[in-house]
Design a protein around this motif. Sequence first.
Motif, PDB file in Angstrom:
ATOM      1  N   GLN A   1       0.809  -1.219   0.000  1.00 58.86           N
ATOM      2  CA  GLN A   1       0.000   0.000   0.000  1.00 58.86           C
ATOM      3  C   GLN A   1       0.845   1.272   0.000  1.00 58.86           C
ATOM      4  O   GLN A   1       0.664   2.116  -0.858  1.00 58.86           O
ATOM      5  N   CYS A   2       1.762   1.394   0.938  1.00 59.60           N
ATOM      6  CA  CYS A   2       2.581   2.610   0.961  1.00 59.60           C
ATOM      7  C   CYS A   2       3.369   2.763  -0.333  1.00 59.60           C
ATOM      8  O   CYS A   2       3.495   3.854  -0.869  1.00 59.60           O
TER       9      CYS A   2
ATOM     10  N   CYS B   1       1.516   4.444  -2.831  1.00 61.46           N
ATOM     11  CA  CYS B   1       0.699   5.566  -2.350  1.00 61.46           C
ATOM     12  C   CYS B   1       1.294   6.899  -2.799  1.00 61.46           C
ATOM     13  O   CYS B   1       2.495   7.124  -2.721  1.00 61.46           O
TER      14      CYS B   1
ATOM     15  N   PHE C   1       1.182   9.616  -1.406  1.00 57.04           N
ATOM     16  CA  PHE C   1       1.723  10.424  -0.309  1.00 57.04           C
ATOM     17  C   PHE C   1       3.006   9.863   0.296  1.00 57.04           C
ATOM     18  O   PHE C   1       3.554  10.435   1.231  1.00 57.04           O
ATOM     19  N   GLU C   2       3.469   8.755  -0.229  1.00 55.31           N
ATOM     20  CA  GLU C   2       4.608   8.070   0.393  1.00 55.31           C
ATOM     21  C   GLU C   2       5.811   8.972   0.637  1.00 55.31           C
ATOM     22  O   GLU C   2       6.390   8.948   1.728  1.00 55.31           O
TER      23      GLU C   2
ATOM     24  N   CYS D   1       5.150  10.900   3.725  1.00 51.07           N
ATOM     25  CA  CYS D   1       4.630  10.175   4.879  1.00 51.07           C
ATOM     26  C   CYS D   1       5.775   9.540   5.670  1.00 51.07           C
ATOM     27  O   CYS D   1       6.902   9.983   5.608  1.00 51.07           O
TER      28      CYS D   1
ATOM     29  N   LYS E   1      -2.548  -0.907   6.135  1.00 52.15           N
ATOM     30  CA  LYS E   1      -2.724   0.542   6.114  1.00 52.15           C
ATOM     31  C   LYS E   1      -4.185   0.942   5.934  1.00 52.15           C
ATOM     32  O   LYS E   1      -4.604   2.001   6.409  1.00 52.15           O
TER      33      LYS E   1
ATOM     34  N   PHE F   1      -3.560   6.075  11.481  1.00 48.83           N
ATOM     35  CA  PHE F   1      -2.393   6.892  11.115  1.00 48.83           C
ATOM     36  C   PHE F   1      -2.459   7.183   9.631  1.00 48.83           C
ATOM     37  O   PHE F   1      -2.322   8.319   9.184  1.00 48.83           O
ATOM     38  N   CYS F   2      -2.701   6.118   8.853  1.00 50.48           N
ATOM     39  CA  CYS F   2      -2.752   6.253   7.402  1.00 50.48           C
ATOM     40  C   CYS F   2      -3.891   7.174   6.967  1.00 50.48           C
ATOM     41  O   CYS F   2      -3.686   8.087   6.177  1.00 50.48           O
TER      42      CYS F   2
ATOM     43  N   GLN G   1      -3.047  10.717   7.719  1.00 48.26           N
ATOM     44  CA  GLN G   1      -2.050  11.257   6.796  1.00 48.26           C
ATOM     45  C   GLN G   1      -2.681  11.635   5.467  1.00 48.26           C
ATOM     46  O   GLN G   1      -2.429  12.697   4.927  1.00 48.26           O
ATOM     47  N   LYS G   2      -3.491  10.722   4.943  1.00 50.85           N
ATOM     48  CA  LYS G   2      -4.119  10.999   3.647  1.00 50.85           C
ATOM     49  C   LYS G   2      -5.000  12.240   3.725  1.00 50.85           C
ATOM     50  O   LYS G   2      -4.974  13.091   2.847  1.00 50.85           O
TER      51      LYS G   2
HETATM   52  S1  SF4 Z   1      -0.718   7.602   3.626  1.00 52.66           S
HETATM   53 FE1  SF4 Z   1       1.220   6.977   4.483  1.00 52.66          FE
HETATM   54  S2  SF4 Z   1       0.726   5.195   5.682  1.00 52.66           S
HETATM   55 FE2  SF4 Z   1      -0.966   5.493   4.298  1.00 52.66          FE
HETATM   56  S3  SF4 Z   1      -0.510   4.221   2.530  1.00 52.66           S
HETATM   57 FE3  SF4 Z   1       0.241   6.287   2.135  1.00 52.66          FE
HETATM   58  S4  SF4 Z   1       2.371   6.188   2.758  1.00 52.66           S
HETATM   59 FE4  SF4 Z   1       1.360   4.452   3.689  1.00 52.66          FE
END
Ligand code: SF4
Lengths: 397, 484
Positions: B421-422, B425, B427-428, B431, B449, B454-455, B458-459
């Motif tokens: 997933q990360c 992603c 936003f990696e 993040c 995630k 937390f995820c 963050q998103k």
């Molecule tokens: S927002 Fe952060 S924790 Fe969630 S999938 Fe993306 S990188 Fe991973």
Amino acid sequence: MKPLTLSGNIVDFKVNKKYQDNDVFRVFDMQSKHGGNKNIYLITTEESENLWGDDENKVYLYIDGLYINKKNKNFIVLPKSFSYLSSGDAIAFNFSKKNLRVLFRENSRHNYFLVTENCNHYCLMCSQPPKNLDDSWVLNRLKKLIPLLPCKTDFIGFTGGEPFTNVDSFLEIISLCNAHVQANHIHVLSNGRYFKDRLIAEKLSKVANKNLTIGIPLYSSVDWIHDYVVQSKGALNETMMGILHLKEYGLNIEIRVVLNKITTERLEETALWISKNLPFVNHVALMGLENTGFALANDDVVWIDPVEYKKALSNSVNILQSVGLSVSIYNLPFCVLDQSVWNISRQSIADWKNAYLPQCETCQAKPYCAGFFSSGRPKLSSGITPVKDSKVLELLK
Amino acid sequence: MVKFLSQSDFFTQKEELVLLPFRFERMADGRFIISNLLGDMDFFTEDELNKIVNKDIFPGDGLYERAFSLQFIANAPQEFQLQTLAARLRSRLQFLQTPTPLHIFVVTLRCEHSCPYCQVSRRSCDKQLYDMPLEIAFKGVDVAFQTPSPAIKIEFQGGEPLLNFSLIKEIVLYSERKSSEIKKYVSFVMTTNLALMDDNILSFCKHHNVHISTSLDGPESLHNKNRPRPGGNSYQLAKQNIQKIQKEWGNDYVSALMTTTEASLSDVKGIIDEYVNLNLGGIFLRPLSPYGFAIKTKYYKKYDDHEWFDFYKKGLSYILDINKKGKHFPEFYTALILKRLLTDIPTGYVDLRSPSGIGLGALIYNYDGKVYAADEGRMLAEMGDHEFLLGDIKKDDYFDIILSEKLISIISKTLTQCAPQCKDCVFEPVCGADPVYHYATQKDVLGIKSLSKFCSRQKNVISYIVNILQNDPEDAKILRSWIR
Ligand code: SF4
Ligand code: SF4
């Protein structure tokens, strides 16, 4: 201010055969010896001033011809327009053509030396259109000039063409500078492309001191836009590789963006890209277009009224400053700039470039304003309006 | 007459066009965020995304220029974009060259407060049992000074560290000696509720540059409700002492952290006003962490992440208004994200980086000499879970601890660069891996995630900030002023 006459014809001369064309002379003031007469100087090609004793070697320089002593073994007479000369200045004479060029003025804050007219760019708005010819004599003349400069000076600049066209000779000039002159700033205006070769960046780093900055024009984050402006395919790639190599060797870098119709169309995008990809550069200069040289021929593609990019310019400055970059604006009058950027607007880098309009006389900002180029054919913005409120000048402090 | 070439003479040919690595995610409104390798991102329509992916873009169409500028595409024979990205990636990961800049000493577990969500403290007065002994403290300092980082920070925590201030003095003096001996810069910070602050302590802190970090949950009633102590005057004491430090020492030497409890949710303005009025220079709107008693007492479950996100959004817009009136007052979580979005400056914040900051960013020396990879790790340990226990100061040195199988395994398991997933992603790059959070909530350092708060936080937060940056120039300007 009227531009000074930097080149002209010799009125009369008589010199020893050992003096040749393109020899560079340093000017010495004779005020103390000749009762304060400001029109008589001694000049010399020697690095040291201890050789004055011998009359054979003495070269007298007369301005305006009123006091010539033709009994002098060597003398040169110049017209009145050169009466601004003073001790510490440097002049090159071409005796066969009876002309001269003033190369260095001690009283100028910004002495720029042309290194070559050759260039691998052909910019749409170039103010000194390049020429494709062998002008290595210019470099040779510079080699004679540098040792004659005052041992301390604030600023020395090199322009072209592309100064690094003849890399080794130009690096020699930089070494000479470091050996003979304590300069606070040495500025080289280069397109940076030669540094795509890491070895050249390394060589430069070996002769460069901390006071050296390479000023590199960068017009867009997009390949074809930059390449089009400089009229050379692949230019952005080589310039960027050059910048990365200069950075690798710890050299000081200035990015210069000339604000024209093409570059301002995506100015904020360029600023954001610089802020992310080149946050390590030492200075970003955003420069109003000088309407001279090729800019006249390409008027329809490069000219834009600065009021049209006023907002984009202040946003761009904000973006660049937010990542800690030091930013300056040159060549643009206050009245076309957003007040938020007045404090980083600098008067022209060459003192003879600041000219004003009749309406400027009533303007509170005039003493600090960059005004207009007195060279070329200035095009006027529709936004010229005298600043009436003296309170806004607080912004400049 | 000179001849100039036309624009089209410089256009990149279709066959020269290549895609560089980029990631994307669909937003609730149907638009896509696309991000390059390093987190330079912007919004695009689905149609635009498809065109980029199919290289169905042409110089001059506007989309080509945006995609080139954000380095989603490149001109294949040219290498500058790859080299620029590589250089930037190096800067972003620079923190790896200076491992473990932060060393947290739990000088005592004792505390005179009894906060219901507190993870670790003891009301007990048994000094013998819960204070850090001197020789353990000194050994801890020795280990701290073994780290390769040229500058380290020593943080004092508790319990309430002021209950064992004599030890703090010893540690400071000993560290200063070591610092001048081995030429490693050291700075200090003490996390305290300030209730026991007095002139002697303040004068020592001032003299030895021990910065103060305290807790302030908001207005009086809220703060005192969250932080009961005998006398019910936690707020009074905190406020009084914050002002005293500011007056006698300067605003920069004291900062405060708040904990968002259920009771905070309805009064974000009141909380922010409290921070503004106390000249605290900014606020960190952070959610409650799922550790220790917060879980045990079900405190953590009392509000969900949407409630927190609404709280955050309301708070941020109020804070932006304050900034518009000319006061520089950042929200620190937003500022951290902004720094990652707009610069490559490596972040010191342990939860927003990958490789994770546990151990590599900070080590925790517990009162009993046990060394943990994260502050929350020792809180879990108090509940009998030793997942983040790395060693014991009585026998291990820095290298035993940092090269322990356990730490290496946790860090390598949780790299966002390759975590499920990360790794895909958008936003990696902005993040981070937060193994402690995921272990505490899912009993798995990596975590799923899509189940992680937390995820989702963050998103939510990152896309919210990116949206402001792209679409609201006035607010964007303020946000930019927070990154420095
Ligand atoms: S927002 Fe952060 S924790 Fe969630 S999938 Fe993306 S990188 Fe991973
Ligand atoms: S009116 Fe003239 S002096 Fe005043 S800001 Fe404009 S250009 Fe400058």
